[in-house]
Scaffold this active site. Structure first.
Site, short mmCIF file in Angstrom:
data_model
loop_
_atom_site.label_atom_id
_atom_site.label_comp_id
_atom_site.label_asym_id
_atom_site.label_seq_id
_atom_site.Cartn_x
_atom_site.Cartn_y
_atom_site.Cartn_z
N TYR A 109 -9.37 -6.54 12.78
CA TYR A 109 -8.78 -6.04 11.53
C TYR A 109 -8.85 -7.10 10.44
O TYR A 109 -8.62 -8.29 10.65
CB TYR A 109 -7.31 -5.64 11.76
N GLU A 128 -19.03 22.07 -14.85
CA GLU A 128 -19.46 20.74 -15.33
C GLU A 128 -18.61 19.64 -14.70
O GLU A 128 -19.12 18.57 -14.34
CB GLU A 128 -19.38 20.68 -16.85
N HIS A 133 -40.09 24.55 -9.70
CA HIS A 133 -40.33 23.72 -10.90
C HIS A 133 -39.65 24.32 -12.13
O HIS A 133 -40.14 24.15 -13.24
CB HIS A 133 -41.82 23.54 -11.19
N SER A 190 0.82 -1.22 0.00
CA SER A 190 0.00 0.00 0.00
C SER A 190 0.85 1.26 0.00
O SER A 190 0.33 2.36 0.07
CB SER A 190 -0.95 -0.01 1.21
N LYS A 222 -17.88 29.46 -29.04
CA LYS A 222 -18.20 28.84 -27.75
C LYS A 222 -17.34 29.33 -26.60
O LYS A 222 -16.16 29.61 -26.74
CB LYS A 222 -18.03 27.30 -27.86
N SER A 254 -14.15 25.85 -27.66
CA SER A 254 -14.41 24.60 -28.35
C SER A 254 -13.38 24.47 -29.47
O SER A 254 -12.91 25.46 -30.01
CB SER A 254 -15.82 24.64 -28.93
N1 ARG Z 1 -1.15 -1.37 5.11
C1 ARG Z 1 -2.08 -1.87 6.06
C2 ARG Z 1 -3.41 -1.14 5.96
O1 ARG Z 1 -3.42 -0.12 5.36
C3 ARG Z 1 -1.55 -1.71 7.44
C4 ARG Z 1 -2.09 -2.68 8.43
C5 ARG Z 1 -1.58 -4.04 8.12
N2 ARG Z 1 -1.88 -4.97 9.14
C6 ARG Z 1 -1.78 -6.27 8.93
N3 ARG Z 1 -2.07 -7.05 9.91
N4 ARG Z 1 -1.42 -6.74 7.78
O2 ARG Z 1 -4.44 -1.57 6.45
#
Ligand code: ARG
Length: 457
Positions: free
Chosen positions: A317, A290, A156, A23, A283, A277
């Site tokens: 988690y 938009e 309306h 991540s 235009k 445009s």
């Molecule tokens: N990169 C993970 C997240 O964003 C961090 C937590 C990871 N925890 C684990 N037990 N793998 O959620």
């Protein structure tokens, strides 16, 4: 790269799995929160005697160095790192050796990431609130120049009753001030400290969680370790607050798009905030508004991502929750970009007051006032309503307006009509008389502006 958790494993993870799992590409932006969280954690560990004071100090110093090096560009994020937490910890360990390895005592990435997102997003709440305030102030500035700019109010999409441009745009200032309240409320529930929940079941170490909270400016701590690591309500809440905010910006954008059309021509956007445009030389398009209207769907989508991600996660988690970041960061980025572009676009547009007034003069938007004129002379409202309806039909037949219809025509329907009817139904009277609190009369709008300014203070 060998993982920090490699001990239990007999081989490295497949590189594809590593990419899939990682991540860092999107959580690196939380580096400051991650490091500040670690500094507070290490400080508390030292104060509690869980690690040596001297080691705690070295860790804090090491972390400060890492923060400075990232800030200055000297230290680059390793794209192969699993996430920002692992990256910071591994750099610390490279730099400090065994001392660095003590930082993660009595902590898990599960409570660490929960801390980082709360810490990071509360800063985003503050930045977005500042932008919303600036937008409200911009609207107020324009409103103060248009207390007397009469325009048709619609229901309306039909011309209904006269209002002023100031009154119309102040409606958006009111919506945005509720957005400010919602942001503050959301921030308050977000500003709770989860460290100490650890992986899911707390810890045997004698932590002082309130001290960590105090060091990081959190108002309180979480009171259930399972909830502490698995709660993402604050992400859902922020995304929903931002969705409502975008809905407001989108409605405002929609009106601006209409107002710059030739059919309305109530406003003209500055050249710097419109586009041409590639084929039609005449235009001038309101692209910004938009795009804001379009991006509103995107923020709603982020909210759906978060709600769907959470709906069947068992405690505590689960890795699904890593998906929270891209969604909520996208919502935050989109909102910030939209407001910061909207502000100068709005501040530089030209208000075409004459066109608004011309539109207000057509469409019988003073018919209610004509009926009220008869009511003030003693007629029941329903009877007055009927007579005025007949008058409107007569005007349409003669292709004229109530202002121009001769008194003889009025008197055919009721002898309560006198010469003073013309004053009673003039657009200016119609607006001036609506001086009720919350109404469009210049005085009433000025009171509205003052009240909102006081609230912003
Ligand atoms: N990169 C993970 C997240 O964003 C961090 C937590 C990871 N925890 C684990 N037990 N793998 O959620």
């Amino acid at each position: 790269m060998a993982m920090m958790w490699a001990g239990r494993f007999s081989k490295d993870v497949d590189p594809k799995v590593n990419d899939f799992n990682s991540s860092i590409s999107f959580d690196a932006r939380m580096y400051r929160s991650d490091i500040e969280g670690s500094i507070a954690h290490a400080t508390m560990l030292g104060e509690q005697g869980i690690i040596d004071k001297s080691e705690s100090e070295k860790i804090v110093e090491g972390l400060r160095g890492i923060l400075a090096d990232i800030d200055s560009g000297k230290l680059i994020f390793d794209p192969n790192a699993e996430d920002i937490h692992m990256f910071v910890e591994s750099v610390l360990t490279e730099r400090l050796g065994d001392t660095g390895k003590r930082l993660h005592t009595a902590r898990s990435r599960n409570d660490q990431v929960a801390l980082d997102i709360r810490h990071h997003l509360r800063g985003e709440c503050d930045e977005i609130s500042a932008l919303v305030r600036e937008l409200i102030e911009t609207i107020i500035n324009t409103a103060q120049q248009h207390y007397y700019t009469v325009m048709p109010g619609y229901t309306h999409m039909q011309r209904a009753q006269p209002v002023t441009f100031a009154h119309h745009i102040m409606a958006y200032a009111q919506m945005l001030s509720r957005d400010l309240d919602r942001l503050a409320d959301c921030r308050r529930r977000m500003n709770i400290m989860p460290l100490g929940s650890c992986a899911l079941a707390g810890t045997t170490y004698p932590l002082n969680r309130h001290r960590t909270a105090e060091l990081l400016g959190f108002d309180d701590i979480t009171y259930n370790s399972l909830d502490g690591v698995s709660d993402r309500d604050f992400c859902c809440e922020l995304a929903s607050v931002l969705s409502i905010l975008m809905m407001h910006l989108s409605r405002f954008s929609e009106e601006i798009i209409m107002w710059c059309s030739w059919e309305f021509k109530f406003i003209e956007l500055d050249d710097a905030y419109s586009t041409g445009s590639s084929i039609m030389p005449q235009k001038k398009n309101p692209d910004i508004t938009e795009l804001i209207r379009g991006k509103t769907g995107r923020v709603y989508g982020d909210l759906m991502t978060l709600l769907s991600m959470m709906k069947n996660l068992p405690l505590a988690y689960n890795k699904d929750m890593q998906e929270d970041k891209e969604a909520i960061f996208d919502a935050v980025d989109t909102v910030k970009m939209c407001i910061s572009t909207f502000i100068p676009m709005f501040a530089t547009m030209t208000v075409l007051s004459d066109n608004m007034r011309r539109a207000a003069a057509k469409g019988f938007i003073n018919a209610t006032d004509c009926a009220d004129y008869l009511v003030k002379k003693g007629l029941p409202f329903r009877s007055a309503y009927k007579i005025t309806g007949t008058l409107v039909a007569r005007c349409i037949e003669l292709d004229t307006t109530l202002e121009e219809l001769p008194l003889t025509e009025y008197r055919k329907l009721s002898d309560l009509f006198d010469e003073d009817v013309y004053k009673a139904i003039s657009l200016d009277t119609c607006v001036m008389q609506r001086n009720v609190d919350g109404g469009p009369a210049p005085d009433a709008v000025a009171r509205q502006v003052e009240a909102l300014k006081a609230k912003l203070r």
